[in-house]
Scaffold this motif. Structure first.
Motif, mmCIF file in Angstrom:
data_model
loop_
_atom_site.group_PDB
_atom_site.id
_atom_site.type_symbol
_atom_site.label_atom_id
_atom_site.label_comp_id
_atom_site.label_asym_id
_atom_site.label_seq_id
_atom_site.Cartn_x
_atom_site.Cartn_y
_atom_site.Cartn_z
ATOM 1 N N ASP A 104 -4.427 -12.964 -3.206
ATOM 2 C CA ASP A 104 -3.102 -12.494 -3.602
ATOM 3 C C ASP A 104 -3.184 -11.285 -4.528
ATOM 4 O O ASP A 104 -2.163 -10.826 -5.043
ATOM 5 C CB ASP A 104 -2.329 -13.624 -4.313
ATOM 6 C CG ASP A 104 -1.999 -14.773 -3.388
ATOM 7 O OD1 ASP A 104 -1.957 -14.558 -2.164
ATOM 8 O OD2 ASP A 104 -1.796 -15.904 -3.888
ATOM 9 N N ASP A 105 -4.398 -10.768 -4.762
ATOM 10 C CA ASP A 105 -4.550 -9.635 -5.670
ATOM 11 C C ASP A 105 -3.968 -8.362 -5.067
ATOM 12 O O ASP A 105 -3.949 -8.173 -3.851
ATOM 13 C CB ASP A 105 -6.030 -9.397 -5.990
ATOM 14 C CG ASP A 105 -6.546 -10.352 -7.050
ATOM 15 O OD1 ASP A 105 -5.719 -10.962 -7.747
ATOM 16 O OD2 ASP A 105 -7.776 -10.486 -7.175
ATOM 17 N N LEU A 106 -3.510 -7.479 -5.944
ATOM 18 C CA LEU A 106 -2.990 -6.191 -5.513
ATOM 19 C C LEU A 106 -4.144 -5.284 -5.078
ATOM 20 O O LEU A 106 -5.282 -5.437 -5.528
ATOM 21 C CB LEU A 106 -2.218 -5.529 -6.659
ATOM 22 C CG LEU A 106 -1.059 -6.337 -7.232
ATOM 23 C CD1 LEU A 106 -0.422 -5.603 -8.415
ATOM 24 C CD2 LEU A 106 -0.009 -6.659 -6.180
ATOM 25 N N ALA A 107 -3.822 -4.347 -4.190
ATOM 26 C CA ALA A 107 -4.793 -3.348 -3.726
ATOM 27 C C ALA A 107 -6.056 -3.974 -3.147
ATOM 28 O O ALA A 107 -7.149 -3.413 -3.264
ATOM 29 C CB ALA A 107 -5.146 -2.380 -4.865
ATOM 30 N N GLU A 108 -5.908 -5.128 -2.509
ATOM 31 C CA GLU A 108 -7.074 -5.777 -1.896
ATOM 32 C C GLU A 108 -7.644 -4.907 -0.781
ATOM 33 O O GLU A 108 -6.905 -4.322 0.014
ATOM 34 C CB GLU A 108 -6.683 -7.143 -1.324
ATOM 35 C CG GLU A 108 -7.852 -7.870 -0.671
ATOM 36 C CD GLU A 108 -7.458 -9.186 -0.030
ATOM 37 O OE1 GLU A 108 -8.187 -9.637 0.877
ATOM 38 O OE2 GLU A 108 -6.420 -9.754 -0.408
ATOM 39 N N LEU A 109 -8.971 -4.836 -0.722
ATOM 40 C CA LEU A 109 -9.657 -4.099 0.333
ATOM 41 C C LEU A 109 -9.952 -5.071 1.474
ATOM 42 O O LEU A 109 -10.758 -5.984 1.310
ATOM 43 C CB LEU A 109 -10.954 -3.489 -0.196
ATOM 44 C CG LEU A 109 -10.809 -2.600 -1.442
ATOM 45 C CD1 LEU A 109 -12.156 -2.026 -1.833
ATOM 46 C CD2 LEU A 109 -9.790 -1.500 -1.216
ATOM 47 N N GLY A 117 -8.948 -5.897 -11.229
ATOM 48 C CA GLY A 117 -8.669 -4.906 -12.263
ATOM 49 C C GLY A 117 -7.352 -4.194 -12.051
ATOM 50 O O GLY A 117 -6.584 -3.955 -12.999
ATOM 51 N N VAL A 118 -7.056 -3.827 -10.798
ATOM 52 C CA VAL A 118 -5.778 -3.188 -10.483
ATOM 53 C C VAL A 118 -4.623 -4.142 -10.803
ATOM 54 O O VAL A 118 -3.615 -3.756 -11.410
ATOM 55 C CB VAL A 118 -5.731 -2.766 -9.000
ATOM 56 C CG1 VAL A 118 -4.333 -2.260 -8.629
ATOM 57 C CG2 VAL A 118 -6.768 -1.691 -8.721
ATOM 58 N N THR A 119 -4.773 -5.398 -10.406
ATOM 59 C CA THR A 119 -3.726 -6.393 -10.649
ATOM 60 C C THR A 119 -3.473 -6.567 -12.139
ATOM 61 O O THR A 119 -2.320 -6.573 -12.594
ATOM 62 C CB THR A 119 -4.124 -7.742 -10.021
ATOM 63 O OG1 THR A 119 -4.401 -7.554 -8.625
ATOM 64 C CG2 THR A 119 -3.016 -8.773 -10.180
ATOM 65 N N ALA A 120 -4.547 -6.709 -12.913
ATOM 66 C CA ALA A 120 -4.408 -6.910 -14.351
ATOM 67 C C ALA A 120 -3.731 -5.716 -15.020
ATOM 68 O O ALA A 120 -2.872 -5.886 -15.905
ATOM 69 C CB ALA A 120 -5.776 -7.161 -14.976
ATOM 70 N N ALA A 121 -4.092 -4.511 -14.607
ATOM 71 C CA ALA A 121 -3.512 -3.310 -15.216
ATOM 72 C C ALA A 121 -2.007 -3.236 -14.968
ATOM 73 O O ALA A 121 -1.224 -2.917 -15.885
ATOM 74 C CB ALA A 121 -4.201 -2.065 -14.667
ATOM 75 N N LEU A 122 -1.581 -3.525 -13.760
ATOM 76 C CA LEU A 122 -0.156 -3.442 -13.451
ATOM 77 C C LEU A 122 0.630 -4.586 -14.082
ATOM 78 O O LEU A 122 1.753 -4.390 -14.573
ATOM 79 C CB LEU A 122 0.045 -3.420 -11.935
ATOM 80 C CG LEU A 122 -0.326 -2.086 -11.285
ATOM 81 C CD1 LEU A 122 -0.462 -2.226 -9.783
ATOM 82 C CD2 LEU A 122 0.715 -1.010 -11.618
ATOM 83 N N LYS A 123 0.061 -5.781 -14.111
ATOM 84 C CA LYS A 123 0.757 -6.911 -14.738
ATOM 85 C C LYS A 123 0.915 -6.695 -16.246
ATOM 86 O O LYS A 123 1.891 -7.152 -16.850
ATOM 87 C CB LYS A 123 0.008 -8.207 -14.458
ATOM 88 C CG LYS A 123 0.104 -8.672 -13.006
ATOM 89 C CD LYS A 123 -0.713 -9.918 -12.745
ATOM 90 C CE LYS A 123 -0.096 -11.154 -13.372
ATOM 91 N NZ LYS A 123 -0.810 -12.379 -12.950
ATOM 92 N N ALA A 124 -0.037 -5.977 -16.841
ATOM 93 C CA ALA A 124 0.008 -5.755 -18.288
ATOM 94 C C ALA A 124 0.890 -4.573 -18.685
ATOM 95 O O ALA A 124 1.234 -4.428 -19.867
ATOM 96 C CB ALA A 124 -1.412 -5.530 -18.818
ATOM 97 N N HIS A 125 1.281 -3.743 -17.726
ATOM 98 C CA HIS A 125 2.045 -2.545 -18.083
ATOM 99 C C HIS A 125 3.483 -2.938 -18.436
ATOM 100 O O HIS A 125 4.151 -3.635 -17.670
ATOM 101 C CB HIS A 125 2.054 -1.556 -16.917
ATOM 102 C CG HIS A 125 2.348 -0.149 -17.354
ATOM 103 N ND1 HIS A 125 3.575 0.239 -17.869
ATOM 104 C CD2 HIS A 125 1.562 0.967 -17.376
ATOM 105 C CE1 HIS A 125 3.536 1.521 -18.170
ATOM 106 N NE2 HIS A 125 2.325 1.984 -17.887
#
Length: 453
Positions: free
Chosen positions: A46-51, A106-114
């Protein structure tokens, strides 16, 4: 939190667009259907920007490669995708490859924290009435795809994208395989499995004769994308096609013979702990049982254990040159912008780049400003021009960034010099776009009286 703009889709493009808008001070509602009970045929988290395919963003060489130049331009513009890719980089020679789980986390954490981003796990079924960026990617939910079709008045095009298998490192036999660079470039970051001519011919036959996943009726007229061709389709094009492509042995001296093998299968590190390795260029639509049987005939992979087998999924994209303006707005509904693979760009970094531009264009519009498109001499501008202006809509196909999209360099020069000329010109053009010269001040001195004759 109320929002200024709605970003639909939390893939690479949507994540980058949301980040650019949030960093510009605007409140973003970021909708992602994964995590709401919805999923896709290709995603596994469910993470954002998954490859979902390779873990590589391809070449990071900004001096001689268009995609490396695109990386550099995005870093200069504060790309979240490149920031996290750099943090979670794994060895891959001159390529930028990442630990896929650490990167997407890392992408998910950055956006959730913004503080300016509200991440909502929801499926969006209709185009919003307010400002929005649609970055739902190649696996857009059918209900929203129907709404896009109604708004555009044209059916979406489609093509197939395939997934390469991933192997557990401890199941690879390094008494047979060895470490070396990809095509003799960079450090010894790839595991190489050598094939004799007899082994290659048997493997080639197995690819052609292996049982494939059958097409559904609605898939039968869907073309493959040339940049992600299933390995068995490449094999059907000729006996040596693979030896000039993903199984190219040039520069790879087998330490046991001192000679190049007839063909080589290469594996690239897929995670930071180096426990998983993907088979480079081996995207496939073979059925899983045939994959296991055939890939275990590769020298060094006799006892291979697979963390993931190859697969195939349909991607969709719109006729962007016909439907979008130069700012990525839908001409029939200019409150809506599109970004990412749904626009017809191909590749992780290209998708993120168009997300970056969509976010910056939308931020400027929300400020009541207009922003010029990046110059076509830049990688960003060349890619945008392909999507919104240069291509003929009737023959429009997905495209990776490449120097063929740039205005040509006139005159004769050596191949290496020409690439450097493209990149030098691009950097100067991007600098002028980011830091435009101040407008010339009007001359305030009093006008001179004409001299009497």
């Amino acid at each position: 939190m109320t929002h200024d703009i709605h970003v639909i889709g939390g893939g690479l493009a949507g994540s980058e667009a949301a980040w650019q808008l949030a960093e510009a001070g605007f409140r973003v509602r970021l909708s992602e259907m994964r995590g709401s009970g919805e999923s896709t045929a290709a995603h596994r988290t469910d993470d954002l920007a998954e490859l979902v395919c390779s873990n590589s963003f391809r070449s990071d060489d900004a001096e001689a490669n268009a995609v490396g130049l695109l990386h550099q331009e995005m870093r200069m513009l504060g790309s979240l995708i490149l920031r996290e890719a750099d943090k979670h980089r794994v060895p891959a020679g001159s390529a930028l490859a990442v630990d896929r789980d650490g990167y997407s986390a890392g992408v998910t954490a950055a956006l959730k924290a913004h503080p300016n981003v509200t991440l909502v796990r929801e499926r969006v079924d209709a185009l919003p009435d307010g400002p929005a960026i649609v970055a739902t990617g190649p696996l857009t939910a059918p209900t929203l795809a129907d709404g896009i079709g109604a708004a555009t008045g044209r059916d979406a095009l489609a093509f197939f994208d395939a997934l390469a298998p991933i192997v557990h490192r401890d199941s690879i036999d390094l008494d047979v395989a060895w470490f070396a660079s990809r095509w003799d470039k960079g450090d010894k970051d790839y595991i190489n499995c050598p094939m004799t001519k007899e082994q290659y011919l048997a493997f080639h036959t197995g690819l052609i004769e292996g049982e494939k996943t059958p097409f559904k009726d609605w898939e039968k007229d869907t073309p493959y994308f040339e940049g992600c061709m299933p390995i068995e389709v490449m094999a059907e094009r000729g006996l040596d096609t693979l030896r000039y492509g993903p199984m190219k042995p040039v520069g790879l001296d087998d330490p046991r013979t001192g000679r190049w093998p007839h063909a080589v299968v290469q594996l690239r590190q897929d995670n930071a702990s180096a426990t998983l390795w993907n088979i480079v260029g081996f995207q496939t639509k073979l059925k899983h049982a045939d994959q296991v049987r055939l890939f275990r005939t590769i020298p060094g992979l006799r006892n291979a254990e697979f963390a993931r087998l190859g697969g195939l999924h349909r991607n969709t994209f719109i006729r962007s040159p016909e439907l979008l303006d130069g700012g990525l707005r839908l001409k029939s509904r200019p409150n809506i912008r599109f970004a990412g693979q749904i626009t017809g760009c191909e590749g992780y970094i290209e998708s993120a780049a168009i997300g970056l531009l969509a976010g910056r264009f939308a931020a400027a519009e929300l400020r009541g400003e207009t922003t010029a498109s990046p110059p076509v001499e830049t990688a960003l501008g060349a890619l945008l021009n392909h999507i919104t202006g240069a291509a003929v809509a009737e023959t429009y196909q997905p495209m990776n960034v490449n120097f063929g999209l740039f205005p040509p360099i006139l005159g004769r020069s050596k191949k290496g010099d020409r690439k450097r000329m493209y990149t030098d010109r691009a950097r100067a053009a991007l600098d002028g776009w980011i830091n435009p010269p101040p407008p010339a001040e009007a001359d305030s001195s009093p006008a001179l009286e004409p001299v009497a004759a």
